[in-house]
Design an enzyme around this catalytic site. Structure first.
Site: not given
Ligand code: FUB
Length: 334
Positions: A51, A233
């Site tokens: 991430d 997402e």
């Protein structure tokens, strides 16, 4: 025998490359293919990392990453803190260690998922996804620091966005529809926080960066299917030549796509695919920034030895635009 002896150095060289490639996780290029990047991917090798979120401040690029701590073979995330790395040249990286942890949020219960740091008025704001059992799901917290490398401390003593604020999304209790914050401070000073899994949303942040405009409230973000894939997402927002580029992970297993708009909240026009499935990993999560005149995309895959969907590693590529401002599909480099 004579021939074998003659070729021995070449054979040994190939074996060495194979060994190095296996032990470092580097991909071997097919003959004739040129590596466009002067660095080896993954760029982070001392921990499993995921991430990525990049921030350019002064002459330095700061890269904030989640920390995958799951044991080999695990089928769920174990993530407790966020690390910061920095570079001035995209080749040499400094590990600043964990700069924020779930424990820094007294109200949180685990899951140090994706986040992003932005700079405003001399302070650095770290927006993160984290679990909050008391309100039934993942929440978004915000921590603040005077330095890009921390230490960051909880700015509010509570979550900025909680699962109970977004019941309109129809997601079940304990769902993770409130994750993956990305923030844009627009040229007129208005800041926007975009977030969400399955159901993308945004708020207008107030100037203090730790509260949002209650009158506008939490708004749904209407995103098109891009490349035939629904939103999943990992939103990221950036601007290029006055246009807003919103990119995200779409479908499952995830691929990266983008859309563009003349306004920060849409309407969004489908752009195209940025990257296809990450190697050896079911999620994709990225960051896009300009640094010293070049554009970069950071993303994760599962290519370090022992890696996979829950033991990911952050990589980087150049990102380009064509004359119309379209971003051509990006190929992973070794
Ligand atoms: O790392 C945990 C979650 O996986 C992130 O919040 C998502 O974007 C996906 O990468």
């Amino acid at each position: 025998m004579k021939n074998t002896q003659h070729h021995l150095p070449a054979i040994l060289g190939t074996l060495l490359i194979l060994f190095l490639s296996y032990s470092t996780g580097c991909r071997i290029l097919p003959e004739g293919e040129v590596d466009p990047t002067p660095w080896d991917n993954p760029i982070i090798r001392d921990i499993y990392s995921a991430d990525p979120a990049a921030l350019v401040h002064g002459d330095t690029l700061y890269l904030y990453v989640g920390h995958d701590e799951a044991p080999e073979g695990a089928t769920t995330y174990v993530m407790n803190d966020w690390y910061c790395y920095s570079t001035k040249d995209m080749i040499h990286w400094t590990n600043h260690g964990p700069v924020l942890s779930v424990r820094d949020f007294a109200w949180a219960d685990g899951n140090a998922w994706a986040g992003q740091v932005v700079h405003r008025n001399g302070k650095f704001y770290y927006y993160v996804s984290v679990a909050q059992a008391s309100t039934g799901g993942m929440a978004i917290g915000v921590a603040v620091s005077d330095s890009p490398t921390g230490p960051f401390t909880d700015a509010l003593g509570r979550a900025l966005i909680t699962s109970s604020m977004t019941k309109f999304s129809g997601q079940p209790r304990w769902s993770w529809d409130d994750i993956d914050p990305t923030v844009l401070i627009d040229d007129d000073g208005q800041a926007y926080l975009y977030f969400g899994n399955t159901y993308p949303k945004y708020v207008k942040l107030n100037e203090d960066m730790i509260s949002f405009d209650e009158e506008t409230g939490i708004q749904p973000l209407l995103l098109p299917f891009v490349a035939g894939l629904p939103f999943t997402e990992a939103l990221w927002i950036h601007k290029y030549k006055g246009k807003y580029y919103l990119s995200w992970a779409a479908g499952w297993e995830e691929q990266l796509v983008y859309a563009t708009s003349d306004h920060p909240t849409g309407p969004w026009k489908p752009g195209g695919k940025l990257m296809t499935h990450a190697e050896n990993c079911n999620t994709s999560h990225h960051a896009i920034v300009e640094f010293k005149g070049k554009w970069y995309i950071f993303y994760h895959n599962g290519t370090l030895p022992g890696g996979g969907s829950y033991r990911r590693s952050v990589c980087a590529e150049y990102l380009t635009y064509d004359e119309e401002g379209n971003i051509p599909l990006i190929s992973p480099s070794p």
